[in-house]
Design a protein around this motif. Structure first.
Motif, PDB file in Angstrom:
ATOM      1  N   ASP A  95     -16.570   7.344  -9.714  1.00  0.00           N
ATOM      2  CA  ASP A  95     -16.936   6.290  -8.767  1.00  0.00           C
ATOM      3  C   ASP A  95     -15.815   6.165  -7.726  1.00  0.00           C
ATOM      4  N   LEU A  96     -15.739   7.146  -6.844  1.00  0.00           N
ATOM      5  CA  LEU A  96     -14.659   7.210  -5.865  1.00  0.00           C
ATOM      6  C   LEU A  96     -14.974   6.341  -4.650  1.00  0.00           C
ATOM      7  N   ASP A  97     -13.969   5.675  -4.163  1.00  0.00           N
ATOM      8  CA  ASP A  97     -14.098   4.875  -2.949  1.00  0.00           C
ATOM      9  C   ASP A  97     -13.497   5.706  -1.816  1.00  0.00           C
ATOM     10  N   ILE A  98     -14.351   6.444  -1.109  1.00  0.00           N
ATOM     11  CA  ILE A  98     -13.887   7.424  -0.122  1.00  0.00           C
ATOM     12  C   ILE A  98     -14.383   7.077   1.275  1.00  0.00           C
ATOM     13  N   LEU A  99     -13.472   7.181   2.228  1.00  0.00           N
ATOM     14  CA  LEU A  99     -13.811   7.116   3.642  1.00  0.00           C
ATOM     15  C   LEU A  99     -13.637   8.521   4.198  1.00  0.00           C
ATOM     16  N   GLU A 100     -14.686   9.058   4.782  1.00  0.00           N
ATOM     17  CA  GLU A 100     -14.602  10.370   5.417  1.00  0.00           C
ATOM     18  C   GLU A 100     -14.148  10.162   6.856  1.00  0.00           C
ATOM     19  N   LEU A 101     -13.071  10.813   7.217  1.00  0.00           N
ATOM     20  CA  LEU A 101     -12.484  10.672   8.547  1.00  0.00           C
ATOM     21  C   LEU A 101     -12.399  12.057   9.166  1.00  0.00           C
ATOM     22  N   PRO A 143      -7.495   3.672 -10.722  1.00  0.00           N
ATOM     23  CA  PRO A 143      -8.954   3.607 -10.558  1.00  0.00           C
ATOM     24  C   PRO A 143      -9.412   2.803  -9.340  1.00  0.00           C
ATOM     25  N   ASN A 144      -8.567   1.958  -8.797  1.00  0.00           N
ATOM     26  CA  ASN A 144      -8.940   1.169  -7.619  1.00  0.00           C
ATOM     27  C   ASN A 144      -8.456   1.789  -6.318  1.00  0.00           C
ATOM     28  N   SER A 145      -8.013   3.026  -6.384  1.00  0.00           N
ATOM     29  CA  SER A 145      -7.510   3.701  -5.185  1.00  0.00           C
ATOM     30  C   SER A 145      -8.607   3.849  -4.148  1.00  0.00           C
ATOM     31  N   LYS A 146      -8.193   3.767  -2.918  1.00  0.00           N
ATOM     32  CA  LYS A 146      -9.076   4.065  -1.793  1.00  0.00           C
ATOM     33  C   LYS A 146      -8.633   5.418  -1.268  1.00  0.00           C
ATOM     34  N   LEU A 147      -9.583   6.301  -1.110  1.00  0.00           N
ATOM     35  CA  LEU A 147      -9.274   7.660  -0.701  1.00  0.00           C
ATOM     36  C   LEU A 147      -9.815   7.916   0.695  1.00  0.00           C
ATOM     37  N   ILE A 148      -8.988   8.507   1.506  1.00  0.00           N
ATOM     38  CA  ILE A 148      -9.407   8.883   2.855  1.00  0.00           C
ATOM     39  C   ILE A 148      -9.476  10.403   2.881  1.00  0.00           C
ATOM     40  N   THR A 185       0.843  -1.194   0.000  1.00  0.00           N
ATOM     41  CA  THR A 185       0.000   0.000   0.000  1.00  0.00           C
ATOM     42  C   THR A 185       0.877   1.241   0.000  1.00  0.00           C
ATOM     43  N   LEU A 186       0.587   2.144  -0.897  1.00  0.00           N
ATOM     44  CA  LEU A 186       1.263   3.430  -0.941  1.00  0.00           C
ATOM     45  C   LEU A 186       0.300   4.474  -0.393  1.00  0.00           C
ATOM     46  N   ILE A 187       0.733   5.199   0.615  1.00  0.00           N
ATOM     47  CA  ILE A 187      -0.097   6.249   1.205  1.00  0.00           C
ATOM     48  C   ILE A 187       0.560   7.583   0.896  1.00  0.00           C
ATOM     49  N   ASP A 188      -0.202   8.470   0.311  1.00  0.00           N
ATOM     50  CA  ASP A 188       0.289   9.798  -0.039  1.00  0.00           C
ATOM     51  C   ASP A 188      -0.708  10.797   0.515  1.00  0.00           C
ATOM     52  N   LYS A 189      -0.292  11.580   1.500  1.00  0.00           N
ATOM     53  CA  LYS A 189      -1.249  12.440   2.202  1.00  0.00           C
ATOM     54  C   LYS A 189      -1.180  13.910   1.782  1.00  0.00           C
ATOM     55  N   GLY A 190      -0.857  14.160   0.541  1.00  0.00           N
ATOM     56  CA  GLY A 190      -0.786  15.534   0.086  1.00  0.00           C
ATOM     57  C   GLY A 190      -2.159  16.174  -0.056  1.00  0.00           C
ATOM     58  N   PRO A 191      -2.461  17.213   0.721  1.00  0.00           N
ATOM     59  CA  PRO A 191      -3.783  17.829   0.638  1.00  0.00           C
ATOM     60  C   PRO A 191      -4.070  18.458  -0.719  1.00  0.00           C
ATOM     61  N   HIS A 192      -3.036  18.875  -1.439  1.00  0.00           N
ATOM     62  CA  HIS A 192      -3.257  19.467  -2.760  1.00  0.00           C
ATOM     63  C   HIS A 192      -3.718  18.427  -3.780  1.00  0.00           C
ATOM     64  N   HIS A 193      -3.586  17.153  -3.458  1.00  0.00           N
ATOM     65  CA  HIS A 193      -3.974  16.109  -4.410  1.00  0.00           C
ATOM     66  C   HIS A 193      -5.468  16.120  -4.721  1.00  0.00           C
ATOM     67  N   THR A 194      -6.258  16.727  -3.880  1.00  0.00           N
ATOM     68  CA  THR A 194      -7.694  16.812  -4.143  1.00  0.00           C
ATOM     69  C   THR A 194      -7.938  17.465  -5.502  1.00  0.00           C
ATOM     70  N   ILE A 195      -7.141  18.451  -5.829  1.00  0.00           N
ATOM     71  CA  ILE A 195      -7.278  19.150  -7.099  1.00  0.00           C
ATOM     72  C   ILE A 195      -7.025  18.197  -8.266  1.00  0.00           C
ATOM     73  N   ASP A 196      -6.105  17.276  -8.089  1.00  0.00           N
ATOM     74  CA  ASP A 196      -5.712  16.343  -9.141  1.00  0.00           C
ATOM     75  C   ASP A 196      -6.455  15.014  -9.069  1.00  0.00           C
ATOM     76  N   LEU A 197      -7.532  14.982  -8.330  1.00  0.00           N
ATOM     77  CA  LEU A 197      -8.244  13.727  -8.088  1.00  0.00           C
ATOM     78  C   LEU A 197      -8.679  13.026  -9.368  1.00  0.00           C
ATOM     79  N   ILE A 198      -9.051  13.766 -10.372  1.00  0.00           N
ATOM     80  CA  ILE A 198      -9.475  13.132 -11.615  1.00  0.00           C
ATOM     81  C   ILE A 198      -8.315  12.368 -12.256  1.00  0.00           C
ATOM     82  N   PHE A 199      -7.110  12.915 -12.171  1.00  0.00           N
ATOM     83  CA  PHE A 199      -5.945  12.227 -12.730  1.00  0.00           C
ATOM     84  C   PHE A 199      -5.579  11.009 -11.885  1.00  0.00           C
ATOM     85  N   ILE A 200      -5.669  11.159 -10.584  1.00  0.00           N
ATOM     86  CA  ILE A 200      -5.399  10.040  -9.684  1.00  0.00           C
ATOM     87  C   ILE A 200      -6.374   8.907  -9.984  1.00  0.00           C
TER      88      ILE A 200
END
Length: 189
Positions: free
Chosen positions: A96-102, A39-44, A19-34
């Motif tokens: 179709d994002l797999d998101i856990l809100e924490l 496509p199987n990423s789990k987002l927290i 598992t690779l965890i990358d906690k960059g808050p700016h990544h939200t902007i690039d979410l479509i590219f991620i």
């Protein structure tokens, strides 16, 4: 690609069985590219009271980068928060994002339960001592603005910290009200 090259340059071995965890808050902007690349990423989605986020950003001495130029004044920070979370809402509608809100506050106040939810979400079994993350971090070089906090246990003094500055920042509440309500932070507003 560029992202995977950057991960390797930082000294991480790429192993697609891990598992690779990358906690960059700016990544939200690039979410479509991620999403397109992974496509199987789990987002927290780590959510915190919007006013606390904005005040905390204002207090930081961010590295001057193109992305951080919107984090200088409270006017800019508040507008950037609104833009990023509005964009996230659009992505949630079309991808179709797999998101856990924490929620930050729940994590700080009930770390074990919240982390068990995270481990379950990413299909990992927690290791002994996961709550002592700060011991592991003490041997690491951290580049983020939280570098001074990563080697310390969690603390709750930042919860509703914005209230100390309420008279100075309450003018931003209307701009953030939608997200304050959406994430259930309307108790102190």
């Amino acid at each position: 690609g560029v992202y995977l090259d950057k991960v390797e340059q930082m000294g991480f071995e790429l192993d697609f069985n891990k598992t690779l965890i990358d906690k960059g808050p700016h990544h939200t902007i690039d979410l479509i590219f991620i999403y397109l690349l992974f496509p199987n990423s789990k987002l927290i989605l780590s959510v915190r009271h919007p006013m606390d986020v904005c005040v905390s950003c204002f207090e930081q001495d961010f590295e001057p980068t193109q992305r951080n130029q919107t984090l200088i004044t409270l006017d800019d920070i508040t507008e950037r928060y609104r833009q990023v979370f509005s964009l996230l809402e659009k992505y949630e509608k079309v991808l179709d994002l797999d998101i856990l809100e924490l929620k930050y506050e729940e994590l700080v106040l009930d770390f074990d339960t919240q982390m068990k939810n995270v481990f379950s979400f990413i299909h990992h079994t927690p290791t002994d001592g996961f709550g002592r993350f700060y011991e592991h971090a003490s041997n690491k070089f951290v580049q983020s603005s939280s570098r001074g906090q990563t080697n310390k246990p969690l603390y709750n003094s930042s919860i509703n910290g914005w209230l100390k500055y309420r008279t100075h920042v309450e003018q931003y509440i209307p701009q953030l009200k939608y997200f304050i309500d959406k994430y259930g932070y309307n108790k102190n507003v």
